[in-house]
Scaffold this motif. Structure first.
Motif, PDB file in Angstrom:
ATOM      1  N   UNK A   1       0.831  -1.196   0.000  1.00 25.03           N
ATOM      2  CA  UNK A   1       0.000   0.000   0.000  1.00 25.03           C
ATOM      3  C   UNK A   1       0.866   1.247   0.000  1.00 25.03           C
ATOM      4  N   UNK A   2       0.434   2.225  -0.784  1.00 24.49           N
ATOM      5  CA  UNK A   2       1.110   3.502  -0.791  1.00 24.49           C
ATOM      6  C   UNK A   2       0.713   4.311   0.441  1.00 24.49           C
ATOM      7  N   UNK A   3       1.608   5.165   0.888  1.00 20.48           N
ATOM      8  CA  UNK A   3       1.314   6.105   1.964  1.00 20.48           C
ATOM      9  C   UNK A   3       1.401   7.499   1.361  1.00 20.48           C
ATOM     10  N   UNK A   4       0.262   8.168   1.276  1.00 17.36           N
ATOM     11  CA  UNK A   4       0.183   9.449   0.582  1.00 17.36           C
ATOM     12  C   UNK A   4      -0.143  10.550   1.584  1.00 17.36           C
ATOM     13  N   UNK A   5       0.698  11.555   1.636  1.00 24.05           N
ATOM     14  CA  UNK A   5       0.493  12.673   2.548  1.00 24.05           C
ATOM     15  C   UNK A   5      -0.203  13.797   1.796  1.00 24.05           C
ATOM     16  N   UNK A   6      -1.424  14.108   2.193  1.00 24.12           N
ATOM     17  CA  UNK A   6      -2.219  15.129   1.505  1.00 24.12           C
ATOM     18  C   UNK A   6      -2.507  16.284   2.463  1.00 24.12           C
ATOM     19  N   UNK A   7      -1.540  17.173   2.557  1.00 26.50           N
ATOM     20  CA  UNK A   7      -1.663  18.350   3.405  1.00 26.50           C
ATOM     21  C   UNK A   7      -1.528  19.601   2.540  1.00 26.50           C
ATOM     22  N   UNK A   8      -2.058  20.707   3.043  1.00 26.95           N
ATOM     23  CA  UNK A   8      -2.041  21.931   2.244  1.00 26.95           C
ATOM     24  C   UNK A   8      -0.677  22.595   2.192  1.00 26.95           C
ATOM     25  N   UNK A   9       0.160  22.302   3.183  1.00 29.03           N
ATOM     26  CA  UNK A   9       1.487  22.910   3.216  1.00 29.03           C
ATOM     27  C   UNK A   9       2.540  21.821   3.381  1.00 29.03           C
ATOM     28  N   UNK A  10       3.694  21.932   2.700  1.00 26.30           N
ATOM     29  CA  UNK A  10       4.752  20.915   2.788  1.00 26.30           C
ATOM     30  C   UNK A  10       5.230  20.676   4.221  1.00 26.30           C
ATOM     31  N   UNK A  11       5.271  21.745   5.022  1.00 26.74           N
ATOM     32  CA  UNK A  11       5.757  21.576   6.393  1.00 26.74           C
ATOM     33  C   UNK A  11       4.809  20.715   7.230  1.00 26.74           C
ATOM     34  N   UNK A  12       3.511  20.742   6.891  1.00 20.56           N
ATOM     35  CA  UNK A  12       2.564  19.877   7.600  1.00 20.56           C
ATOM     36  C   UNK A  12       2.855  18.416   7.286  1.00 20.56           C
ATOM     37  N   UNK A  13       3.085  18.125   6.029  1.00 25.09           N
ATOM     38  CA  UNK A  13       3.400  16.753   5.636  1.00 25.09           C
ATOM     39  C   UNK A  13       4.646  16.255   6.344  1.00 25.09           C
ATOM     40  N   UNK A  14       5.655  17.106   6.406  1.00 22.25           N
ATOM     41  CA  UNK A  14       6.909  16.729   7.065  1.00 22.25           C
ATOM     42  C   UNK A  14       6.692  16.463   8.552  1.00 22.25           C
ATOM     43  N   UNK A  15       5.788  17.213   9.145  1.00 14.53           N
ATOM     44  CA  UNK A  15       5.524  17.098  10.587  1.00 14.53           C
ATOM     45  C   UNK A  15       4.972  15.718  10.956  1.00 14.53           C
ATOM     46  N   UNK A  16       4.231  15.115  10.038  1.00 17.05           N
ATOM     47  CA  UNK A  16       3.583  13.846  10.350  1.00 17.05           C
ATOM     48  C   UNK A  16       4.208  12.665   9.613  1.00 17.05           C
ATOM     49  N   UNK A  17       5.372  12.882   9.046  1.00 15.93           N
ATOM     50  CA  UNK A  17       6.048  11.832   8.293  1.00 15.93           C
ATOM     51  C   UNK A  17       6.412  10.645   9.182  1.00 15.93           C
ATOM     52  N   UNK A  18       6.907  10.917  10.385  1.00 15.38           N
ATOM     53  CA  UNK A  18       7.366   9.836  11.256  1.00 15.38           C
ATOM     54  C   UNK A  18       6.209   8.970  11.725  1.00 15.38           C
ATOM     55  N   UNK A  19       5.142   9.599  12.218  1.00 15.19           N
ATOM     56  CA  UNK A  19       4.031   8.798  12.758  1.00 15.19           C
ATOM     57  C   UNK A  19       3.336   8.006  11.659  1.00 15.19           C
ATOM     58  N   UNK A  20       3.228   8.570  10.463  1.00 16.85           N
ATOM     59  CA  UNK A  20       2.574   7.810   9.384  1.00 16.85           C
ATOM     60  C   UNK A  20       3.416   6.610   8.979  1.00 16.85           C
ATOM     61  N   UNK A  21       4.723   6.770   8.972  1.00 18.04           N
ATOM     62  CA  UNK A  21       5.587   5.635   8.660  1.00 18.04           C
ATOM     63  C   UNK A  21       5.479   4.551   9.727  1.00 18.04           C
ATOM     64  N   UNK A  22       5.403   4.957  10.982  1.00 18.16           N
ATOM     65  CA  UNK A  22       5.263   3.989  12.070  1.00 18.16           C
ATOM     66  C   UNK A  22       3.938   3.224  11.950  1.00 18.16           C
ATOM     67  N   UNK A  23       2.869   3.957  11.667  1.00 18.96           N
ATOM     68  CA  UNK A  23       1.559   3.322  11.549  1.00 18.96           C
ATOM     69  C   UNK A  23       1.494   2.392  10.338  1.00 18.96           C
ATOM     70  N   UNK A  24       2.106   2.792   9.243  1.00 21.08           N
ATOM     71  CA  UNK A  24       2.103   1.944   8.044  1.00 21.08           C
ATOM     72  C   UNK A  24       2.902   0.665   8.269  1.00 21.08           C
ATOM     73  N   UNK A  25       4.015   0.772   8.973  1.00 23.12           N
ATOM     74  CA  UNK A  25       4.824  -0.408   9.265  1.00 23.12           C
ATOM     75  C   UNK A  25       4.047  -1.397  10.130  1.00 23.12           C
ATOM     76  N   UNK A  26       3.336  -0.848  11.095  1.00 26.84           N
ATOM     77  CA  UNK A  26       2.529  -1.682  11.977  1.00 26.84           C
ATOM     78  C   UNK A  26       1.350  -2.295  11.216  1.00 26.84           C
ATOM     79  N   UNK A  27       0.806  -1.532  10.287  1.00 22.80           N
ATOM     80  CA  UNK A  27      -0.334  -2.020   9.510  1.00 22.80           C
ATOM     81  C   UNK A  27       0.055  -3.228   8.665  1.00 22.80           C
TER      82      UNK A  27
END
Length: 246
Positions: A1-27
């Protein structure tokens, strides 16, 4: 599965990069459980991570920032958003220990929401996405919480969230309990958040009770559910379980 960050600002996407990777690994680990034991044969193309606002206004009108469609899971990874949303379930009722539980809502519990959305894709559920039939939604939604909680939480965490939702069910029964379980969602997305969540609480607790009646044999519960469907759904699913699980 792809993990796609859809935020309005690049800095928002960067802010949640770690937790989304952790959740995807667990998934991925939970995905293997579903593939091996629960007939997950076709996975969504990816998880689209976004803010609660975008999830509930741009990508959908559903007031809960986690939902699944045939190709994608949409979800907010922002823990604070979930904490605030879940506290609002109380509708101003003063229940300090439950408020504290949701104010400290953990990434483990957040993961259960993500796993819930993936569980919708298993082939053991007989209805398809966008199906017009609604008389077994409670079973699917309840099972989509039961399985992730049973597999992904500790026994202590499992018992804690179960006790919380049982108390919430009791607390709000006078307001919403007249609605039949088979009519899951008839109040959803129209009233308060508690009226929406009431159906989820009781669906999960009903499924948990069904599984306990067969000594934890989830597949026996699924077998009865599929038999009900194959026999033409001539009575409600709730009644079918009551008739066959004495």
């Amino acid at each position: 599965m792809k993990s796609i960050l859809a935020f309005e600002a690049p800095e928002e996407a960067a802010k949640y990069d770690i937790i989304t990777k952790e959740l995807m690994a667990k998934l991925k680990g939970y995905q293997h459980v579903l593939e091996e034991h629960y007939q997950l044969t076709a996975i969504p193309k990816g998880v689209l991570w976004t803010t609660g606002e975008l999830a509930t206004t741009t990508f959908s009108s559903i007031p809960i920032p986690a939902f699944t469609r045939e190709d994608f899971i949409y979800m907010s990874p922002i823990l604070k958003e979930w904490q605030n949303l879940l506290v609002s379930q109380l509708d101003g009722k003063v229940i300090p220990h439950i408020q504290s539980f949701y104010e400290n809502f953990s990434t483990d519990q957040l993961f259960v929401i993500l796993a819930h959305e993936l569980t919708h894709h298993i082939d053991l559920f007989v209805d398809e996405f966008e199906d017009e039939r609604h008389d077994s939604i409670w079973f699917e939604e309840g099972m989509c919480f039961y399985l992730p909680r049973k597999y992904c939480l500790t026994d202590e965490q499992f018992e804690e969230v179960t006790a919380i939702e049982l108390e919430l069910l009791t607390t709000f029964t006078e307001e919403y309990g007249d609605n039949d379980l088979n009519d899951f969602g008839s109040m959803s997305y129209q009233g308060s958040l508690s009226s929406i969540m009431f159906d989820y609480w009781r669906s999960y607790l009903k499924v948990k009770t069904l599984v306990e009646k067969v000594n934890g044999d989830v597949h026996k519960v699924f077998k009865l559910y599929n038999e009900w469907h194959e026999q033409g759904r001539y009575i409600s699913l709730v009644q079918y379980f009551e008739n066959n699980l004495k």
